[in-house]
Write an enzyme that holds these catalytic residues in place. Structure first.
Site, PDB file in Angstrom:
ATOM      1  N   ARG A   1      24.757  61.141  73.020  1.00 38.83           N
ATOM      2  CA  ARG A   1      25.713  62.208  73.345  1.00 38.83           C
ATOM      3  C   ARG A   1      27.105  61.620  74.065  1.00 38.83           C
ATOM      4  O   ARG A   1      27.842  62.373  74.083  1.00 38.83           O
ATOM      5  CB  ARG A   1      24.962  63.264  74.216  1.00 38.83           C
TER       6      ARG A   1
ATOM      7  N   ARG B   1      26.472  65.922  65.586  1.00 39.43           N
ATOM      8  CA  ARG B   1      25.530  66.898  66.046  1.00 39.43           C
ATOM      9  C   ARG B   1      26.112  68.336  65.971  1.00 39.43           C
ATOM     10  O   ARG B   1      25.300  69.378  65.668  1.00 39.43           O
ATOM     11  CB  ARG B   1      25.118  66.331  67.449  1.00 39.43           C
TER      12      ARG B   1
ATOM     13  N   ARG C   1      19.349  54.098  73.751  1.00 33.26           N
ATOM     14  CA  ARG C   1      20.096  55.212  73.633  1.00 33.26           C
ATOM     15  C   ARG C   1      21.587  55.056  73.180  1.00 33.26           C
ATOM     16  O   ARG C   1      22.404  55.769  73.833  1.00 33.26           O
ATOM     17  CB  ARG C   1      19.789  56.316  74.456  1.00 33.26           C
TER      18      ARG C   1
ATOM     19  N   TYR D   1       2.867  63.588  75.989  1.00 35.95           N
ATOM     20  CA  TYR D   1       3.481  64.797  75.378  1.00 35.95           C
ATOM     21  C   TYR D   1       2.633  66.041  74.698  1.00 35.95           C
ATOM     22  O   TYR D   1       2.622  66.979  74.713  1.00 35.95           O
ATOM     23  CB  TYR D   1       4.674  64.411  74.584  1.00 35.95           C
TER      24      TYR D   1
ATOM     25  N   ASP E   1      13.223  60.058  67.186  1.00 37.20           N
ATOM     26  CA  ASP E   1      12.634  60.371  68.401  1.00 37.20           C
ATOM     27  C   ASP E   1      11.212  59.775  68.328  1.00 37.20           C
ATOM     28  O   ASP E   1      10.469  59.615  67.289  1.00 37.20           O
ATOM     29  CB  ASP E   1      12.603  61.951  68.346  1.00 37.20           C
TER      30      ASP E   1
END
Lengths: 354, 354
Positions: B29, B38, B25, B152, B75
């Site tokens: 962010r 974003r 990652r 998921y 993702d």
């Protein structure tokens, strides 16, 4: 000795007629009678702080299932609450502290609480439960581990990344050791007081030890549990009260935990009991380790998986089932079916009958 | 070959001038420029599905830090999304699927998507990033593992207890295997397409393998990763594209992962790299394994801990630093300081200079 002494015998690795079983969080929201009591009491903390209600809730699962132990209904955060941190619960979000411990001044203010005054509601509950149990099964008292309590104290509540306490461990290790030292002293006093009030076995929950790297675990979690094991033993009489050190994610440390002087090590479901039994080499009893999510399976699956856990322990213990306390690898969840818990308890006893 | 070929050489256990480092990652962010992109793009999924934006975001951390690899910005849930499950994100709550897979009918409807049509935005991004990188550093493509994607797909999003998929594993194992088989085929096609589009290394993220008991891990996670390793190798040319199998909580399975035919195993911070290196016995490269929370520490602490990880690997690898790719044990978090990431990258290179 309680009439049903399977737990105490298994913790001493003595022969038993079948493997004892209790379930972490066996008193809890999955039981309709618990939810009814809680609705009347108003809050979780209100229940834990009222000895009559704590006693009632402790006994509820024993009326349903032939469990081999009761465990005091309480919370691991009663100790930091008694140290003045101001515990409260936010519905659906878990525990919080009004006064987290984040600097040297806050650590300096910490002191070991006087258990029989500040935590009287706990020792009163222990005395009451012992009276109500009337020797049917042993009562287990418990505490959080110093590391796990420190996590909540520094983070101010639950955490996903443990950013604050890990930053303290990295940047101010001496301060964290000071904090852990006071908490360890409080835990020792707390467990000794529960024992004096009548607890017949003691468990330390190191819920968050597994979030540490091995080097950090060996610096900040393990030594404080070893100190608890040493101190409790020193203060105990001839008929020693057995101690269980449980930890999530502690599978890599079974040898080291067994070497602390504890009577038993509790492990989660991410390690084979065969492996844990081989590595602990008969020095301690082992407690565990069915994945709690197994209770979402069918009764047939629960029975099959319980058999696997029992057989795994025996496979690593030279073919013998002695020295095994059956439990989940972590606590029960509110959406579990009480009938499935019943199926599990029945299966453990039936499949392990000597 | 890229100009900076440290990563590819380390993955083949060949000598390098210093240990290569990238960060899971690393595009995220914590970077103000990411947040600005974003804000313009509107949503995470909007960014991932737009090759120009995915390329821009992939390159952002490389403009700041001398990282030794780029990793495709995407993702892991693009694959089930392409299988028709309807991926969406709830702000602050993570990913969700409109159509979770919970019964035999839903499993029967699953099919391997055509990657170059259904996931064209991914392969287009790979091609664009390769062009923009212009051979500076290698580009890593990736996928979720079959077990992790299935978590998921069955749960319908993130989960704490994995109740639904574990119930399926217990009650309907054949159905879960059917699901995992289709997902594994999709993952293989997806990784092969990324490779064909220009990805120079591939990583499989088994984020949730560690929530399983050993028996369950060996039944539902490991065999599907072994199948990926085998199939990708079979379809590869002479100059093989290295594969990294990363998993949280996979420390107990290092030997078994090394035996799958993968080129490298990525581990989290709960295992000593010395231990992992000894147990994998030089059969694979190892990637890891600094606790990401170390980035909450001071630059001095970050440097010290990076040195510990580097030295731990060497201690288990006969004193040699070859075959080590430095990384975190899990992804970076939004509240981390970019200056601390800079300190880490600098320290890894400086402390490992041959």
């Amino acid at each position: 000795m309680p009439k049903n002494d399977r737990l105490l015998r298994a913790l001493r690795r003595e022969p038993v007629d079948c493997t004892p079983v209790w379930l972490m969080r066996q008193a809890g929201r999955y039981l309709p009678e618990y939810r009814a009591t809680r609705a009347k009491a108003g809050s979780f903390l209100g229940m834990a702080k009222n000895p009559e209600i704590a006693c009632e809730v402790t006994l509820q699962p024993l009326r349903r299932f032939p469990l081999d132990a009761a465990i005091l209904f309480s919370d691991i955060l009663t100790v930091p609450d008694a140290m003045g941190l101001g515990l409260y619960f936010v519905e659906g979000e878990g525990p919080r502290f009004r006064h987290p411990v984040r600097d040297a001044a806050a650590v300096a203010r910490l002191a070991v609480p006087d258990i029989e005054t500040e935590l009287r509601y706990v020792t009163d509950a222990v005395r009451l439960i012992r009276r109500e149990l009337d020797g049917a099964v042993p009562l287990i008292g418990f505490s959080g581990s110093p590391w796990t309590l420190a996590c909540y104290m520094v983070e101010g509540g639950g955490s996903k990344d443990f950013a604050r306490i890990k930053a303290m461990a990295l940047n101010e290790p001496a301060l964290l050791h000071k904090l852990l030292g006071v908490v360890a002293d409080a835990v020792i006093a707390y467990l000794a007081a529960q024992r004096a009030a009548g607890a017949q076995a003691l468990q330390v929950f190191d819920t968050w030890g597994g979030v540490l790297s091995p080097a950090m675990y060996r610096e900040f979690s393990l030594p404080y549990m070893a100190r608890i094991a040493g101190e409790l033993q020193r203060g105990d009489g001839a008929e020693r009260t057995p101690l269980i050190l449980f930890g999530k994610g502690n599978g890599a440390y079974v040898e080291e935990l067994a070497a602390t002087g504890t009577d038993a090590v509790g492990v989660d479901w991410t390690i084979d009991l065969a492996d844990a039994a081989r590595r602990s080499g008969g020095r301690v009893a082992l407690q565990g380790n069915l994945d709690p999510a197994t209770l979402y399976g069918s009764p047939e699956a629960i029975r099959r998986e319980a058999g696997r856990v029992l057989d795994s322990y025996a496979a690593g213990n030279g073919g013998s089932r002695e020295g095994h306390v059956f439990n989940l690898g972590h606590g029960m969840a509110p959406d579990m079916d009480p009938e499935h818990a019943a199926a599990l308890v029945e299966a453990v006893h039936a499949l392990s009958r000597r």
